[in-house]
Design an enzyme around this catalytic site. Structure first.
Site, PDB file in Angstrom:
ATOM      1  N   ASP A 191      -6.059   7.379  11.007  1.00  0.00           N
ATOM      2  CA  ASP A 191      -4.702   6.977  11.351  1.00  0.00           C
ATOM      3  C   ASP A 191      -4.287   7.405  12.750  1.00  0.00           C
ATOM      4  O   ASP A 191      -4.637   8.484  13.214  1.00  0.00           O
ATOM      5  CB  ASP A 191      -3.714   7.545  10.324  1.00  0.00           C
ATOM      6  CG  ASP A 191      -3.750   6.741   9.029  1.00  0.00           C
ATOM      7  OD1 ASP A 191      -3.526   5.520   9.102  1.00  0.00           O
ATOM      8  OD2 ASP A 191      -4.024   7.327   7.974  1.00  0.00           O
ATOM      9  N   GLU A 229       0.858  -1.187   0.000  1.00  0.00           N
ATOM     10  CA  GLU A 229       0.000   0.000   0.000  1.00  0.00           C
ATOM     11  C   GLU A 229       0.887   1.226   0.000  1.00  0.00           C
ATOM     12  O   GLU A 229       1.750   1.352   0.870  1.00  0.00           O
ATOM     13  CB  GLU A 229      -0.748   0.110   1.340  1.00  0.00           C
ATOM     14  CG  GLU A 229      -1.952  -0.690   1.550  1.00  0.00           C
ATOM     15  CD  GLU A 229      -2.459  -0.448   2.994  1.00  0.00           C
ATOM     16  OE1 GLU A 229      -2.923   0.673   3.293  1.00  0.00           O
ATOM     17  OE2 GLU A 229      -2.369  -1.377   3.800  1.00  0.00           O
TER      18      GLU A 229
END
Ligand SMILES: Cc1ncc(COP(=O)(O)O)c(C=O)c1O
Lengths: 428, 258
Positions: free
Chosen positions: B62, B51
């Site tokens: 995140d 990724e």
């Protein structure tokens, strides 16, 4: 027409019921729910609980009782006689949201969401805050209802609004100074989201403005609509006619949505005033709908106009008032910009201090720096209107919290001396 | 629905390996030269897919480590265009499939169709967009389908079985099963509960399933063998590089599997 003045039962005003304008998830092209999958069921639960409450007359009764016994509602509409004389134009009326408990309109939203939290059986609330007003209101609500409470606040705002941090902590809240990003309101929202994706089972996120994913814009506007419903009734009583224009400052858009809600179906011009910072031409401002510096984007769970660069990274914003210093804006207002239902203007930091000075001197009113933005535009336009017309300014909050910022703006020597002496005292 | 290249690749790899490894980097963190060397080390150490995160100023899903990496990369001037160019370079230099990971505004601002075309022309094979639920993504889905790219969707422990089935219908490539609540980078307990959850994910979708959030060592990966097809290592490899330097990365990755 909703909330008609002939409706005697509607003493208190009922929540806005007409107006497909304020039913989410989308308002024109704006709004939606751009949320991580982990929050899907939490948002579903909230939507369901909110809609059940909205359709339950007992809920609104409970809300009304709470707001009148705990938060001074209905707040007065004050005729500003000396300001009116000064500008020699329209009659100036001021809606006094500063008289809410905790000193701002934020209480309307927070208490409403608090009742929902009780219904959902959750035990903890979290919130973001810019000026600290929403943080204080949330911490107050948590104390009143017995919830645990964590408030996220950008490090920059913690510095400029220390008195509010002090009170939040006294009220039992944990205040987290957010050190990420630009360290202001948007970063506090991100951090609150991160907490929520971790703790949604016990925790409700009390979003403080009419932004974020559906159902927040609709829900926050619903609770704030109490301002406009009262104001409409009051202006009809005091002035005998609708106002020509209504002014409100626009951070995320909740106080503006609140007062505008009373007048959507009327021939009343609605004016939203954003933070012009150092001036629109400097690029250092927080004007999403009144400048050409913004564009449509998707962030923090919703689609609206953001101050962002051509690749979609959010820009730094500037305002003397922490509560208006934000990159996004209510999707409902973005839609009203497009339909032309609301006109948007900007007031600079400098103009804000001037308007504040004038309203203190002439009326003994100390509006919050946020609210003073609405005063600026109203003062500019009042002389254009004839004396038989009325205008309403929404004084969303009181300015006591701004004493440090305002004293700096006045460069007040005695204040400076006092702070230095106080600091020396602590050093000893 | 035809299988995308990503699904075919995963199925082939699974004939050779008990479990695949997917890793994650934030493009341009700490700089593009280092990003390239990280990819190189990871591929050498046997990673099966990667990724590439395009940094965004508001990465709500995140945790602290990746958030910090996003910010540092942006501060050093990383642009979306830089990330696309970087993707071109790694997809031509290395054999494994690369996917973009970013937030929806990056696609939206570029124009979803334009962005998907750019992805395809740079040799990327799919994308993970954590703040784009399928309900909001119909344009994205049709553009990705048109180019044969894989829009990877997410299951979580909060996702009902019914909703898993709905998402499964729209997902391509594989499904990203988030191990727990919260953001990236925190600990996950690899327990019976996780196993039950993975069984449910497996039942809901025919595509391969990947498990991510909190995978950090060999015992975690071993736990996942037979329960998931892909183990996703995100934050931990950033930590290894930050704390022990680039030279520690290869051994760390290689040491995740027997
Ligand atoms: C007194 C006051 N007015 C206005 C605002 C701006 O918020 P909104 O636009 O949601 O009313 C704030 C936000 O902190 C505030 O404290």
């Amino acid at each position: 027409m909703k909330n008609n003045e002939n409706n005697e039962n509607n003493q208190w005003g009922e929540p806005i019921s007409s107006g497909t304008q304020v039913v989410g998830p989308y308002f024109g092209a704006y709004g939606g729910a751009f949320i991580p999958e982990i929050l899907y069921s939490t948002i579903e639960e909230l939507k369901e609980e909110f809609h059940k409450a909205k359709n339950d007359p007992a809920f609104w009764e409970e809300y009304k009782a709470l707001m009148s016994n705990y938060s001074c509602r209905p707040t007065p509409l004050t005729y500003a006689e000396r300001l009116t004389e000064h500008f020699k134009g329209a009659k100036i009326f001021i809606k006094r949201e500063d008289l809410n408990h905790t000193g701002a309109h934020k209480a309307n939203n927070v208490m409403g969401q608090g009742l929902l939290v009780k219904r959902m059986g959750k035990t903890r609330v979290i919130a973001e805050t810019g000026a600290g007003q929403h943080g204080v209101a949330t911490a107050t609500m948590a104390a009143r209802f017995g919830f645990d409470c964590t408030i996220y606040m950008g490090e920059v705002d913690v510095k400029r609004q220390r008195p509010n941090v002090f009170w939040m902590e006294r009220l039992g809240a944990t205040v987290v100074a957010v050190k990420e990003g630009t360290r202001i309101l948007k970063d506090a929202i991100n951090e609150a989201m991160r907490d929520w994706v971790s703790n949604m089972d016990s925790t409700h996120y009390v979003l403080g403005t009419a932004c974020g994913p559906h159902p927040f814009p609709e829900m926050v506007s619903y609770f704030q609509s109490i301002i406009g419903i009262e104001a409409r009734k009051q202006i009809l009583q005091q002035h005998g006619a609708l106002p020509a224009r209504v002014y409100a400052c626009v951070g995320g858009g909740s106080n503006a949505m609140g007062i505008f809600s009373g007048f959507f179906d009327d021939p009343v011009e609605l004016v939203g005033v954003e933070a012009g910072g150092y001036g629109l031409s400097t690029g250092q401002h927080a004007s999403r709908l009144s400048s050409n510096d913004s564009s449509i984007g998707v962030a923090q769970g919703y689609k609206t106009y953001f101050l962002q660069n051509h690749e979609g990274q959010m820009k730094e914003t500037h305002s003397v008032s922490a509560g208006l210093d934000y990159v996004g804006v209510s999707p409902i207002l973005a839609n009203f910009k497009e339909t032309g239902r609301v006109r948007f203007e900007a007031a600079t930091d400098k103009e804000v201090i001037e308007a504040l000075t004038l309203s203190i001197k002439k009326e003994g009113l100390i509006p919050a720096l946020e609210s003073a933005h609405a005063f600026v535009q109203a003062f500019k336009e009042a002389p254009e209107l004839s004396a038989d017309k009325a205008i309403i300014i929404n004084q969303s909050g009181r300015g006591d919290k701004d004493i440090f910022t305002v004293a700096d703006a006045y460069a007040d020597p005695a204040w400076r001396e006092f702070i230095i002496a106080k600091a020396e005292e602590y050093h000893e | 629905m035809n299988k995308t290249k990503v699904t075919e690749y995963i199925e082939n790899q699974l004939k050779k390996k008990k479990i695949l490894l997917m890793t994650h980097i934030v493009c341009g963190y700490p700089d593009f030269e280092t990003s390239y060397r990280i990819v190189e080390e990871m591929v050498k150490a046997g990673v099966d897919m990667m990724e590439l995160q395009i940094p965004f100023s508001e990465p709500i899903a995140d945790g602290p480590v990746i958030l910090h990496a996003n910010q540092k990369s942006l501060e050093s001037g990383t642009t979306v265009k830089d990330c696309l160019d970087f993707a071109r370079k790694v997809t031509s230099d290395f054999e494994i499939p690369f996917l973009f990971m970013s937030y929806y505004n990056i696609l939206f601002k570029a124009g979803v169709d334009t962005f998907v075309k750019e992805m395809a022309s740079r040799g990327l094979q799919g994308a993970i967009v954590p703040d784009l639920p399928p309900e909001e993504g119909s344009k994205y889905l049709s553009c990705m389908d048109e180019k044969g790219l894989s829009p990877v969707f997410i299951f979580t422990p909060n996702t009902s079985f019914e909703r898993m089935k709905y998402i499964a219908n729209l997902a391509r490539g594989f499904v990203y099963c988030v191990a727990r609540k919260g953001v990236t980078g925190l600990d996950t307990s690899f327990s019976d509960k996780l196993e039950t959850y993975l069984q449910q994910c497996r039942e809901a979708v025919q595509l391969p399933i990947a498990l991510g959030f909190g995978v950090k060592d060999k015992s975690d990966v071993n736990f996942l063998i037979g329960k998931a097809d892909i183990a996703i290592v995100g934050t931990q490899s950033i930590r290894v590089v930050e704390q022990q330097g680039l030279k520690a990365l290869g051994p760390f990755i290689a040491g995740l599997r027997d």
